[in-house]
Design a protein around this motif. Sequence first.
Motif, mmCIF file in Angstrom:
data_model
loop_
_atom_site.group_PDB
_atom_site.id
_atom_site.type_symbol
_atom_site.label_atom_id
_atom_site.label_comp_id
_atom_site.label_asym_id
_atom_site.label_seq_id
_atom_site.Cartn_x
_atom_site.Cartn_y
_atom_site.Cartn_z
ATOM 1 N N ASN A 47 0.853 -1.194 0.000
ATOM 2 C CA ASN A 47 0.000 0.000 0.000
ATOM 3 C C ASN A 47 0.888 1.243 0.000
ATOM 4 O O ASN A 47 0.984 1.955 0.998
ATOM 5 C CB ASN A 47 -0.943 0.002 1.209
ATOM 6 N N PRO A 48 1.567 1.525 -1.102
ATOM 7 C CA PRO A 48 2.469 2.683 -1.153
ATOM 8 C C PRO A 48 1.686 3.991 -1.256
ATOM 9 O O PRO A 48 0.752 4.102 -2.043
ATOM 10 C CB PRO A 48 3.289 2.431 -2.421
ATOM 11 N N GLN A 49 2.064 4.977 -0.449
ATOM 12 C CA GLN A 49 1.342 6.254 -0.429
ATOM 13 C C GLN A 49 2.262 7.467 -0.466
ATOM 14 O O GLN A 49 1.796 8.595 -0.290
ATOM 15 C CB GLN A 49 0.451 6.342 0.819
ATOM 16 N N GLY A 50 3.540 7.286 -0.702
ATOM 17 C CA GLY A 50 4.437 8.433 -0.764
ATOM 18 C C GLY A 50 5.555 8.203 -1.760
ATOM 19 O O GLY A 50 6.057 7.083 -1.900
ATOM 20 N N TYR A 108 12.330 7.378 -4.287
ATOM 21 C CA TYR A 108 12.024 6.699 -3.039
ATOM 22 C C TYR A 108 10.511 6.593 -2.891
ATOM 23 O O TYR A 108 9.775 7.508 -3.291
ATOM 24 C CB TYR A 108 12.596 7.469 -1.842
ATOM 25 N N ALA A 109 10.034 5.495 -2.305
ATOM 26 C CA ALA A 109 8.606 5.317 -2.081
ATOM 27 C C ALA A 109 8.379 4.751 -0.690
ATOM 28 O O ALA A 109 9.139 3.885 -0.225
ATOM 29 C CB ALA A 109 8.008 4.385 -3.133
ATOM 30 N N ALA A 110 7.337 5.230 -0.010
ATOM 31 C CA ALA A 110 6.972 4.752 1.324
ATOM 32 C C ALA A 110 5.716 3.911 1.224
ATOM 33 O O ALA A 110 4.794 4.239 0.475
ATOM 34 C CB ALA A 110 6.735 5.946 2.258
ATOM 35 N N HIS A 157 6.766 -3.235 10.283
ATOM 36 C CA HIS A 157 7.659 -3.423 9.139
ATOM 37 C C HIS A 157 7.255 -2.530 7.953
ATOM 38 O O HIS A 157 7.242 -2.974 6.801
ATOM 39 C CB HIS A 157 7.706 -4.893 8.701
ATOM 40 N N ASP A 158 6.913 -1.278 8.262
ATOM 41 C CA ASP A 158 6.663 -0.310 7.188
ATOM 42 C C ASP A 158 7.970 -0.061 6.450
ATOM 43 O O ASP A 158 9.057 -0.196 7.016
ATOM 44 C CB ASP A 158 6.134 1.002 7.767
ATOM 45 N N GLU A 159 7.851 0.351 5.183
ATOM 46 C CA GLU A 159 9.039 0.399 4.338
ATOM 47 C C GLU A 159 9.220 1.748 3.646
ATOM 48 O O GLU A 159 8.256 2.414 3.296
ATOM 49 C CB GLU A 159 8.956 -0.672 3.242
ATOM 50 N N GLY A 165 2.601 10.495 2.952
ATOM 51 C CA GLY A 165 3.396 11.406 2.141
ATOM 52 C C GLY A 165 4.876 11.346 2.480
ATOM 53 O O GLY A 165 5.271 11.070 3.617
ATOM 54 N N LEU A 166 5.710 11.608 1.467
ATOM 55 C CA LEU A 166 7.164 11.507 1.607
ATOM 56 C C LEU A 166 7.816 12.660 0.868
ATOM 57 O O LEU A 166 7.365 13.046 -0.213
ATOM 58 C CB LEU A 166 7.639 10.175 1.001
#
Length: 351
Positions: free
Chosen positions: A214-217, A227-229, A236-238, A278-279
């Motif tokens: 579930n990438p959101q940033g 880069y993606a968050a 274990h968020d990435e 957001g990132l």
Amino acid sequence: MRRLGWMCLLLLAACQTNEDRSQPDEEGEVPNSNRGMIEVASELEAPWDIEEDDELIYISEREGTIARVSSDNQIQRQPVVTDKEISQIGEGGLLGLKLDPDFENNQLAYAYHTYEEAGEIKNRVVQLKYNGEEWHEELSLLDDIPGSNFHNGGRIEIGPDQYLYVTTGDAQDESLAQDEDSLAGKILRMDMEGKIPEDNPFENSYVYSYGHRNPQGMDWDQDENLYAAEHGPTNHDEINKIEAGHNYGWPEIVGDESRNGMETPFYQTGNSTWAPSGLVVTNEHIYAAALRGEGLMKLDLDGNNPEPVTEDFGRIRDVEVINEELYFITNNTDGRGNPGEEDDKLMRYKP
């Protein structure tokens, strides 16, 4: 034991009062530990994405509006009119927003929103035209992105190559993240008219990278590294360093696990939980808006020294750099937070 732990966390959250959060003084500055935090706007409604142009800030709100914040901090809430009705279902609604690089002249923007069709939840990418009071769909770029009550992804950014990059969630079907033919659990790449670039890693495919939960940033560093968050399962968020065509492992590996042909994260939170959204990447740090972590987090560009910038405003959905200052939005009115009297808020902070 895990269920008991979650019950304790929920009880603690429920007991939090409005007074627990730092309140601004008469000049809008938050005192003590958050000195330098300035409240720009309040009473936002489940805000999701921050954009800025010519001293005006535009914030997407999940119900289907864009809040325009003027230079004197006044809010004008403007409707978004799309060919397929925006549906605020679960975590869905009007999510990502990105102004065109030539917005000042063409008044175009790009948005990601949830909709329902034939009893199914889906997401789509559209081009919007702004007339000063409303935003109308100008062009549908991509429909039929799998959706669900949760795990819709939703971030839109424009890369250094002037292509649109779009994050999608696995739509609560883990297998889709590893399916290269599915649009779910991916980072997608397209041009401003929704066409597939010839140099995408898979022939005739929007897919730029896959194996995402579930990438959101997303953001790029000064060397144009992406880069993606993304949210992990409970923890274990990435934060991943994205390479075209690479597989980021979900659901086969999590955290610092490894497997041949799959990427281990640039940074992962271990047993802690951020739920990053957001990132933004600066010359010195990576900043992540944390939802469940309830803070604005930062770490070095080498992936070390993670620490909170602030943890006093509840859930945080997005962060942007505007004129060398950080702007972030809280997300306490999204159905999962504990909203204060004037939530949600747009805050400004100079590191």
